[in-house]
Design a protein around this motif. Structure first.
Motif, mmCIF file in Angstrom:
data_model
loop_
_atom_site.group_PDB
_atom_site.id
_atom_site.type_symbol
_atom_site.label_atom_id
_atom_site.label_comp_id
_atom_site.label_asym_id
_atom_site.label_seq_id
_atom_site.Cartn_x
_atom_site.Cartn_y
_atom_site.Cartn_z
ATOM 1 N N THR A 195 35.683 10.076 -34.162
ATOM 2 C CA THR A 195 35.121 10.072 -32.948
ATOM 3 C C THR A 195 34.089 9.276 -32.320
ATOM 4 O OG1 THR A 195 33.480 11.845 -33.410
ATOM 5 C CG2 THR A 195 35.871 12.796 -33.450
ATOM 6 N N VAL A 196 33.958 9.402 -31.099
ATOM 7 C CA VAL A 196 32.964 8.768 -30.459
ATOM 8 C C VAL A 196 32.249 9.693 -29.331
ATOM 9 C CG1 VAL A 196 33.654 6.418 -30.966
ATOM 10 C CG2 VAL A 196 34.482 7.505 -28.791
ATOM 11 N N GLU A 197 30.841 9.569 -29.319
ATOM 12 C CA GLU A 197 30.137 10.307 -28.424
ATOM 13 C C GLU A 197 28.952 9.756 -27.948
ATOM 14 O OE1 GLU A 197 27.577 13.181 -31.343
ATOM 15 O OE2 GLU A 197 29.679 13.207 -31.658
ATOM 16 N N GLY A 198 28.103 10.203 -27.219
ATOM 17 C CA GLY A 198 26.995 9.361 -26.861
ATOM 18 C C GLY A 198 26.319 9.889 -25.439
ATOM 19 N N THR A 199 25.567 9.077 -24.721
ATOM 20 C CA THR A 199 24.707 9.040 -23.642
ATOM 21 C C THR A 199 24.958 7.997 -22.798
ATOM 22 O OG1 THR A 199 22.996 8.463 -24.262
ATOM 23 C CG2 THR A 199 23.178 10.966 -24.459
ATOM 24 N N ALA A 200 24.756 8.054 -21.453
ATOM 25 C CA ALA A 200 25.236 7.139 -20.456
ATOM 26 C C ALA A 200 24.241 7.142 -19.150
ATOM 27 C CB ALA A 200 26.553 7.179 -19.984
ATOM 28 N N ALA A 201 23.890 6.270 -18.732
ATOM 29 C CA ALA A 201 23.121 5.986 -17.429
ATOM 30 C C ALA A 201 23.694 5.289 -16.285
ATOM 31 C CB ALA A 201 21.595 5.576 -17.838
ATOM 32 N N PRO A 202 24.659 5.761 -15.572
ATOM 33 C CA PRO A 202 24.989 5.224 -14.666
ATOM 34 C C PRO A 202 24.084 4.716 -13.513
ATOM 35 C CG PRO A 202 26.510 6.882 -15.120
ATOM 36 C CD PRO A 202 25.040 7.179 -15.750
ATOM 37 N N ASN A 203 24.262 3.712 -12.691
ATOM 38 C CA ASN A 203 23.429 3.453 -11.507
ATOM 39 C C ASN A 203 24.121 3.533 -10.173
ATOM 40 O OD1 ASN A 203 21.271 2.529 -13.052
ATOM 41 N ND2 ASN A 203 21.768 0.301 -12.749
ATOM 42 N N VAL A 204 23.222 4.419 -9.385
ATOM 43 C CA VAL A 204 24.251 4.507 -7.894
ATOM 44 C C VAL A 204 23.197 3.882 -7.004
ATOM 45 C CG1 VAL A 204 24.633 6.393 -6.174
ATOM 46 C CG2 VAL A 204 24.941 6.944 -8.882
ATOM 47 N N ASP A 205 23.860 3.330 -5.962
ATOM 48 C CA ASP A 205 22.958 2.434 -4.761
ATOM 49 C C ASP A 205 23.115 3.744 -3.806
ATOM 50 O OD1 ASP A 205 22.432 0.442 -6.290
ATOM 51 O OD2 ASP A 205 24.438 -0.728 -5.536
ATOM 52 N N VAL A 206 21.831 4.106 -3.306
ATOM 53 C CA VAL A 206 21.762 5.110 -2.198
ATOM 54 C C VAL A 206 21.093 4.222 -0.827
ATOM 55 C CG1 VAL A 206 21.128 7.247 -1.236
ATOM 56 C CG2 VAL A 206 21.578 6.837 -3.855
ATOM 57 N N ASP A 207 21.780 4.474 0.376
ATOM 58 C CA ASP A 207 21.168 3.926 1.500
ATOM 59 C C ASP A 207 20.804 4.907 2.540
ATOM 60 O OD1 ASP A 207 21.285 2.764 4.440
ATOM 61 O OD2 ASP A 207 21.133 0.716 3.188
ATOM 62 N N ILE A 208 19.480 5.172 2.791
ATOM 63 C CA ILE A 208 18.981 6.282 3.736
ATOM 64 C C ILE A 208 18.627 5.608 4.834
ATOM 65 C CG2 ILE A 208 17.357 8.162 3.990
ATOM 66 C CD1 ILE A 208 17.406 8.464 1.013
ATOM 67 N N ASN A 209 19.489 5.769 5.916
ATOM 68 C CA ASN A 209 19.069 5.195 7.250
ATOM 69 C C ASN A 209 18.652 3.751 7.300
ATOM 70 O OD1 ASN A 209 19.489 7.427 8.426
ATOM 71 N ND2 ASN A 209 17.745 8.480 8.414
ATOM 72 N N GLY A 210 19.131 2.906 6.823
ATOM 73 C CA GLY A 210 18.936 1.487 6.277
ATOM 74 C C GLY A 210 18.198 1.219 5.280
ATOM 75 N N THR A 211 17.657 2.035 4.544
ATOM 76 C CA THR A 211 16.597 1.788 3.539
ATOM 77 C C THR A 211 17.325 1.978 1.963
ATOM 78 O OG1 THR A 211 14.756 2.608 4.631
ATOM 79 C CG2 THR A 211 14.310 2.493 2.402
ATOM 80 N N PRO A 212 17.518 0.825 1.405
ATOM 81 C CA PRO A 212 18.130 0.837 0.285
ATOM 82 C C PRO A 212 17.391 1.429 -1.189
ATOM 83 C CG PRO A 212 17.669 -1.456 0.543
ATOM 84 C CD PRO A 212 17.386 -0.546 1.861
ATOM 85 N N LEU A 213 17.924 2.211 -1.716
ATOM 86 C CA LEU A 213 17.501 2.809 -3.026
ATOM 87 C C LEU A 213 18.242 2.550 -4.198
ATOM 88 C CD1 LEU A 213 15.972 6.197 -1.683
ATOM 89 C CD2 LEU A 213 14.465 3.921 -1.953
#
Length: 213
Positions: A109-127
């Motif tokens: 078996t394999v298992e684990g954890t992950a940390a995906p990145n998400v790009d959020v843009d709030i009214n023209g301000t990227p985060l």
């Protein structure tokens, strides 16, 4: 009191009473008028996005994987209302050469954890947002062929206080910590390894745009 004076006094009383009723009616109407928070949250439905990433695996080196991202976003929310993203799942398809390597070290078996990145843009301000704490549930390693592992977890709510647009897109990187295990639950010689992945160029990572009213 004369009849004329009585009639005049009665007319004044009626005018005052009518004005009072109108004022009271106006106050009640204003109090009952809907505010922005009374607007419904409208859901746009499930979003599906398939993207290719290059990941650095032990034993086999850099390999291409396909990630199928699924999530449900609201179409619009009132200002000050949380934007809830539900049903988040990333199904990562791993090719046969990688699963061969897992079997080579005795992994069942394999298992684990992950940390995906998400790009959020709030009214023209990227985060840039990193979704720490995502899980890779224990997944059997097949006897042959490819396999799919899932990244699952809760996405934190986002609350925007002003009207506008909030856009979400898949970030260009995600990382994982993966533990292959033998059938008895013990770790293999690989232990727990880091799995850095980078999105292949030339793809559209956009997921959804939410209107804040």
């Amino acid at each position: 009191m004369s009849r004329a004076l009585f009639a005049k006094t009665r007319r004044i009383a009626l005018v005052v009473a009518s004005a009072s009723v109108l004022a009271l009616t106006g106050a009640v109407t204003a109090a009952a008028a809907p505010t922005a928070t009374d607007d419904p949250v409208r859901t746009t439905g499930e979003v599906n996005k398939s993207l290719n990433f290059s990941c650095e695996f032990p034993l086999v080196g850099q390999r291409s994987v396909t990630a199928q991202i699924t999530a449900t976003f609201p179409d619009s929310v009132p200002a000050g209302t949380p934007i809830d993203v539900t049903g988040f799942n990333v199904a990562v398809e791993i090719d046969a050469e990688i699963t061969d390597a897992m079997r080579l070290v005795g992994a069942a078996t394999v298992e684990g954890t992950a940390a995906p990145n998400v790009d959020v843009d709030i009214n023209g301000t990227p985060l840039g947002v990193r979704l720490n704490g995502m899980r890779i549930p224990s997944t059997p390693v097949p006897e042959s062929g490819s396999m799919t592992v899932n990244i699952v977890g809760e996405v934190p709510s986002l609350t925007v206080q002003s009207a506008g647009q909030v856009s979400f897109a898949v970030g260009d990187e995600f990382s994982g910590r993966v533990t292959p295990r033998r059938a008895d639950g013990s770790e293999t010689s690989l232990g727990t390894f880091d799995l850095p992945c980078t999105m292949d160029a030339g793809q559209d990572p956009s997921l959804a745009t939410v209107t804040v009213s």
